[in-house]
Design a protein around this motif. Structure first.
Motif, short mmCIF file in Angstrom:
data_model
loop_
_atom_site.label_atom_id
_atom_site.label_comp_id
_atom_site.label_asym_id
_atom_site.label_seq_id
_atom_site.Cartn_x
_atom_site.Cartn_y
_atom_site.Cartn_z
N VAL A 100 -120.04 -84.45 17.75
CA VAL A 100 -119.45 -84.30 19.08
C VAL A 100 -118.14 -83.54 19.00
CG1 VAL A 100 -118.38 -85.57 20.99
CG2 VAL A 100 -120.57 -86.33 20.06
N LEU A 101 -117.30 -83.91 18.05
CA LEU A 101 -116.01 -83.26 17.88
C LEU A 101 -116.17 -81.78 17.55
CD1 LEU A 101 -112.98 -84.08 17.84
CD2 LEU A 101 -113.19 -84.32 15.37
N LEU A 102 -117.07 -81.46 16.63
CA LEU A 102 -117.26 -80.08 16.20
C LEU A 102 -117.88 -79.22 17.29
CD1 LEU A 102 -118.54 -80.62 12.54
CD2 LEU A 102 -116.22 -80.12 13.31
N THR A 174 -118.89 -96.03 21.44
CA THR A 174 -118.84 -94.72 20.81
C THR A 174 -117.56 -94.01 21.23
OG1 THR A 174 -120.09 -93.74 22.66
CG2 THR A 174 -121.35 -94.51 20.76
N VAL A 175 -117.20 -92.96 20.50
CA VAL A 175 -115.94 -92.27 20.78
C VAL A 175 -115.96 -91.60 22.14
CG1 VAL A 175 -115.29 -91.89 18.38
CG2 VAL A 175 -116.86 -90.31 19.48
N TRP A 176 -117.13 -91.19 22.61
CA TRP A 176 -117.17 -90.50 23.89
C TRP A 176 -117.18 -91.47 25.07
CZ3 TRP A 176 -120.77 -89.79 19.98
CH2 TRP A 176 -121.96 -90.49 20.10
N ASP A 177 -117.17 -92.76 24.81
CA ASP A 177 -117.00 -93.71 25.91
C ASP A 177 -115.59 -93.62 26.50
OD1 ASP A 177 -119.57 -94.69 25.72
OD2 ASP A 177 -119.05 -96.27 24.29
N GLU A 178 -114.64 -93.17 25.69
CA GLU A 178 -113.26 -92.95 26.15
C GLU A 178 -112.92 -91.49 25.89
OE1 GLU A 178 -111.26 -94.93 27.72
OE2 GLU A 178 -112.50 -96.75 27.62
N PRO A 179 -113.24 -90.58 26.81
CA PRO A 179 -113.05 -89.15 26.57
C PRO A 179 -111.60 -88.76 26.28
CG PRO A 179 -114.46 -89.51 28.49
CD PRO A 179 -113.89 -90.84 28.11
N ALA A 180 -110.64 -89.53 26.78
CA ALA A 180 -109.23 -89.17 26.58
C ALA A 180 -108.85 -89.13 25.11
CB ALA A 180 -108.33 -90.16 27.32
N GLN A 181 -109.47 -89.97 24.28
CA GLN A 181 -109.11 -90.00 22.87
C GLN A 181 -109.71 -88.83 22.09
OE1 GLN A 181 -110.41 -93.82 21.51
NE2 GLN A 181 -112.59 -93.40 21.81
N LEU A 182 -110.57 -88.06 22.72
CA LEU A 182 -111.11 -86.86 22.08
C LEU A 182 -110.22 -85.64 22.28
CD1 LEU A 182 -114.89 -87.12 23.09
CD2 LEU A 182 -113.93 -87.50 20.82
N VAL A 183 -109.29 -85.71 23.23
CA VAL A 183 -108.54 -84.51 23.63
C VAL A 183 -107.70 -83.97 22.49
CG1 VAL A 183 -106.76 -83.63 25.17
CG2 VAL A 183 -108.53 -85.16 26.06
N TYR A 264 -109.97 -90.77 13.36
CA TYR A 264 -111.23 -90.55 14.08
C TYR A 264 -112.39 -91.03 13.21
CZ TYR A 264 -114.64 -88.06 16.98
OH TYR A 264 -115.69 -87.75 17.80
N PRO A 265 -113.29 -91.83 13.74
CA PRO A 265 -114.35 -92.43 12.92
C PRO A 265 -115.52 -91.48 12.67
CG PRO A 265 -114.57 -93.19 15.17
CD PRO A 265 -113.33 -92.33 15.14
N GLY A 266 -115.27 -90.41 11.92
CA GLY A 266 -116.31 -89.44 11.62
C GLY A 266 -116.56 -89.33 10.13
N ILE A 267 -117.24 -88.26 9.74
CA ILE A 267 -117.57 -88.10 8.33
C ILE A 267 -116.34 -87.79 7.49
CG2 ILE A 267 -119.94 -87.39 8.79
CD1 ILE A 267 -119.06 -84.50 8.36
N GLY A 268 -115.33 -87.17 8.10
CA GLY A 268 -114.10 -86.90 7.36
C GLY A 268 -113.40 -88.17 6.95
N GLN A 269 -113.28 -89.10 7.88
CA GLN A 269 -112.68 -90.38 7.57
C GLN A 269 -113.53 -91.15 6.57
OE1 GLN A 269 -109.62 -91.44 8.79
NE2 GLN A 269 -109.89 -93.05 7.26
#
Length: 318
Positions: A100-102, A174-183, A264-269
């Motif tokens: 989603v982030l990418l 999921t992270v997209w439940d709160e779109p503000a934290q993706l900004v 951010y709870p992704g593959i990088g973390q």
């Protein structure tokens, strides 16, 4: 065209195999013993030996590599030593979060960079061109963590308190439940990638706009918009596609720093946590996944470059 794509695909598979070999060797060179790291320094030799047998660490290196490589073809990425569960289960939600982030960053950065580069070339040597070139040069010189920290200071903590500075997801969310934290993570990636696309697009468009066929079209009275869309852009997209691919491929690796910065709870973390816990299976899986994304994006860029450039299409058909 088909033969060319098949050759590129074959080379990509070969490169991916070499990467898998390098990744496996690199994880073997990590300091310490995974079994000892899991059990602690006070563990008895018998317990360490039993865990090594359970993790197949007592097998020859070549056999461990073949077992791991065979598991990749069946979707078995191994067992995480930190969770004692399948790596696929551990990375499932994290891959989705990183994807989603990418994707959002790529969808925003690519057209923005192409548009700014084109506009800068059209307004060459004017105030708009100088402003875009200067700002893009300054941003391109900044590391991603500096941009991220600056955004946190500006938009989250000191100046404006608009967006959350870290990503917090409750269990089951999921992270997209709160779109503000993706900004902030997305904005950081966009600001890192866009300047390179902008500068390359500007340079390529300047070269194309000075070419003979564009000048001939103008002398024939073709409207400037038609000249730009039909004659300039198709010839500029081909070379720029390679730069876009490199930048989008960088996102797969650069996301590690950004995800660590914003928690951010992704593959990088997941990669950073796995290195700290000496979780070899997770390190191997994430590294190979990033390499696969890099290779696939570059393959797609080669195809787009050939399709967009008539000269390359002609050479591909020979």
């Amino acid at each position: 065209m088909t033969r060319l794509i098949l050759r590129r695909l074959l080379v990509s598979v070969l490169v991916l195999w070499v990467v898998s070999l390098l990744v496996f060797v690199a994880t073997l060179l990590l300091p310490g013993d995974p079994a000892r790291a899991i059990l602690g320094q006070q563990a008895t030799p018998e317990r360490v030996a039993a865990l090594q047998h359970q993790l197949h660490l007592d097998l020859p290196v070549w056999q461990r590599y073949l077992d791991w490589l065979g598991g990749l073809f069946t979707g078995d990425l191994g067992t995480s030593t930190s969770t004692q569960g399948p790596v696929t289960a551990l990375l499932g939600d994290r891959v989705s979060a990183s994807l989603v982030l990418l994707v959002v960053a790529a969808v925003l950065a690519t057209p923005l960079g192409l548009a700014l580069g084109t506009w800068s070339a059209i307004r060459r040597d004017r105030a708009t061109d100088q402003a875009i070139s200067g700002i893009s040069l300054v941003i391109a010189a900044l590391p991603e963590f500096v941009i991220g920290v600056a955004l946190v200071v500006l938009l989250s903590t000191t100046v404006f308190k608009i967006f959350p500075s870290v990503t917090i997801t409750a269990p089951g969310e999921t992270v997209w439940d709160e779109p503000a934290q993706l900004v902030l993570p997305v904005l950081t990636l966009v600001l890192v990638v866009t300047p390179y696309i902008t500068r390359m697009m500007r340079a390529t468009m300047n070269e194309v706009l000075d070419s003979g066929y564009v000048e001939m079209a103008r002398l024939k009275g073709v409207r400037e918009r038609t000249v730009l869309v039909r004659h300039a852009l198709p010839h500029a997209i081909g070379p720029v596609a390679q730069v876009v691919a490199l930048q989008l491929a960088w996102l797969a690796g650069g996301v590690v720093v950004v995800e660590f910065l914003f928690r951010y709870p992704g593959i990088g973390q997941a990669l950073i946590d796995a290195v700290g816990k000496r979780d070899v299976a997770v390190v191997q899986a994430v590294t190979l996944l990033i390499a696969a994304v890099y290779i696939v994006v570059n393959l797609l860029a080669d195809v787009v470059g050939i399709l967009a450039n008539p000269k390359l299409r002609t050479e591909a058909g020979r």
